[in-house]
Motif scaffolding. Structure first.
Motif, mmCIF file in Angstrom:
data_model
loop_
_atom_site.group_PDB
_atom_site.id
_atom_site.type_symbol
_atom_site.label_atom_id
_atom_site.label_comp_id
_atom_site.label_asym_id
_atom_site.label_seq_id
_atom_site.Cartn_x
_atom_site.Cartn_y
_atom_site.Cartn_z
ATOM 1 N N ASP A 22 41.878 40.024 27.450
ATOM 2 C CA ASP A 22 42.255 38.834 28.193
ATOM 3 C C ASP A 22 43.766 38.608 28.165
ATOM 4 O O ASP A 22 44.352 38.152 29.143
ATOM 5 C CB ASP A 22 41.534 37.598 27.618
ATOM 6 N N SER A 23 44.382 38.927 27.031
ATOM 7 C CA SER A 23 45.822 38.675 26.937
ATOM 8 C C SER A 23 46.609 39.610 27.842
ATOM 9 O O SER A 23 47.737 39.309 28.228
ATOM 10 C CB SER A 23 46.276 38.832 25.485
ATOM 11 N N LYS A 44 45.736 40.394 30.856
ATOM 12 C CA LYS A 44 45.579 39.974 32.248
ATOM 13 C C LYS A 44 46.646 38.950 32.602
ATOM 14 O O LYS A 44 47.038 38.119 31.777
ATOM 15 C CB LYS A 44 44.187 39.370 32.464
ATOM 16 N N ALA A 60 48.204 35.631 34.663
ATOM 17 C CA ALA A 60 47.689 34.253 34.776
ATOM 18 C C ALA A 60 46.846 34.075 36.033
ATOM 19 O O ALA A 60 45.833 33.358 36.016
ATOM 20 C CB ALA A 60 48.855 33.269 34.783
ATOM 21 N N THR A 114 44.960 36.299 37.565
ATOM 22 C CA THR A 114 43.638 36.909 37.372
ATOM 23 C C THR A 114 42.758 36.029 36.504
ATOM 24 O O THR A 114 41.577 35.807 36.803
ATOM 25 C CB THR A 114 43.781 38.301 36.729
ATOM 26 N N ARG A 115 43.317 35.495 35.418
ATOM 27 C CA ARG A 115 42.525 34.619 34.542
ATOM 28 C C ARG A 115 42.105 33.346 35.266
ATOM 29 O O ARG A 115 40.998 32.849 35.076
ATOM 30 C CB ARG A 115 43.334 34.285 33.280
ATOM 31 N N GLU A 119 39.232 34.255 37.578
ATOM 32 C CA GLU A 119 38.010 34.394 36.785
ATOM 33 C C GLU A 119 37.421 33.024 36.463
ATOM 34 O O GLU A 119 36.204 32.821 36.554
ATOM 35 C CB GLU A 119 38.311 35.138 35.479
ATOM 36 N N GLY A 120 38.290 32.090 36.109
ATOM 37 C CA GLY A 120 37.821 30.745 35.781
ATOM 38 C C GLY A 120 37.205 30.043 36.968
ATOM 39 O O GLY A 120 36.151 29.392 36.849
ATOM 40 N N GLN A 179 34.253 38.448 35.130
ATOM 41 C CA GLN A 179 35.393 39.166 34.572
ATOM 42 C C GLN A 179 35.961 40.107 35.627
ATOM 43 O O GLN A 179 35.195 40.801 36.321
ATOM 44 C CB GLN A 179 34.969 39.967 33.336
ATOM 45 N N LYS A 183 38.741 43.212 36.367
ATOM 46 C CA LYS A 183 39.559 44.254 35.759
ATOM 47 C C LYS A 183 40.250 45.047 36.854
ATOM 48 O O LYS A 183 39.602 45.720 37.653
ATOM 49 C CB LYS A 183 38.687 45.180 34.901
#
Length: 289
Positions: free
Chosen positions: A234-235, A237, A239, A241-242, A245-246, A257, A259
């Motif tokens: 996760d770290s 990825k 911001a 992308t995260r 995902e959220g 998720q 990738k």
């Protein structure tokens, strides 16, 4: 045959259900006729091929003492008007022969070949002792041969759509696993837990040998499908992308998720908790929700 099929679909599944469940009772037999047993013939397309002999013997004993309470549903034979084909009630007919009953109460319906098969499948589904695989196969036959949707089947048969969808997935299991379900060596709960397994036959054999409970199998499958976590994934990825995902996780209510694989694309993984969530995801992807 296509004309018969159109006729069946035109009447609708609910109409056929009404014909399968007449209001006549043992007290009021209005609309029934008494027909000699030898003038009644089974449906050549009867979906149910195996009849439990012990259960038939019990039914024959009941018929000897109480008679045939519920009339058979029949139609006139298309090639011989002196013969009646069974649409619903073959178990009663077979048991009556064992009990040496010479005539039976029947209700005569005007069914086409397609309608007769359709009603026979419906009656098969309503049998209390029907195993999960044969029930699923009956649903599939109603859908593929007669064009019924899961929603229509659920409404007409008084089942939930998820019940029908979950059973249909059992038909994706290996043939050997399906046969073990038919033989009652595996329960429907065991089979549902194996739907997503890559080595379902081997796991099913282990279930039988060790007499595992459904809960134990579900726990075993969770262990097999869980993957080691990568703390730094996760770290690594960005911001955006995260955040994506959220957003997708919140929308689908399932963990998403993403990738990336450079400029060539990547993978998106959606994790579902159970078959109910998988069913909902399939609806979303199909555009039905």
């Amino acid at each position: 045959m296509s004309q018969n099929k159109r006729s069946s679909l035109g009447r609708g599944l609910s109409a056929l259900m009404a014909d399968l469940q007449p209001e006549e009772t043992a007290v009021s037999r209005e609309g029934t006729e008494m027909v000699p047993t030898e003038q009644i013939a089974p449906n050549p397309d009867q979906p149910r091929r195996v009849f439990d002999q012990a259960a038939l013997s019990e039914l024959a004993d009941s018929i000897r003492s109480r008679g045939v309470i519920q009339p058979l549903i029949v139609r006139r034979h298309p090639d011989d008007t002196n013969i009646y084909q069974i649409v619903a009630g073959e178990r009663r007919w077979r048991a009556s022969q064992m009990a040496q009953v010479h005539e039976l109460p029947v209700i005569i319906r005007d069914f086409s070949d397609a309608e007769m098969l359709e009603v026979a499948i419906i009656e098969n589904i309503q049998r209390a002792d029907l195993n999960a695989i044969d029930e699923a196969a009956s649903y599939k036959q109603l859908m593929t041969r007669f064009g019924h949707t899961q929603e229509k089947l659920a409404e007409a048969l008084g089942k939930s759509r998820s019940h029908i969808a979950n059973l249909l997935r059992l038909l994706n299991l290996p043939d050997q696993v399906q046969e073990w379900v038919r033989e009652e060596k595996l329960s429907a709960g065991h089979a549902r837990a194996l739907v997503t397994a890559d080595n379902a036959t081997a796991i099913a054999r282990r279930i039988i040998e060790k007499d595992l409970s459904v809960r134990e199998v579900e726990s075993l499958m969770r262990e097999k499908t869980s993957k080691p976590t990568k703390p730094r994934a996760d770290s690594e990825k960005d911001a955006d992308t995260r955040a994506l995902e959220g957003d997708l996780t919140a929308t689908l209510k399932m963990r998403v998720q993403i990738k990336h694989s450079g400029n060539d694309g990547g993978q998106m993984t959606i994790t579902y908790r159970d078959l109910e969530q998988l069913d909902r995801l399939c609806q979303i992807l199909a555009g039905s929700n």
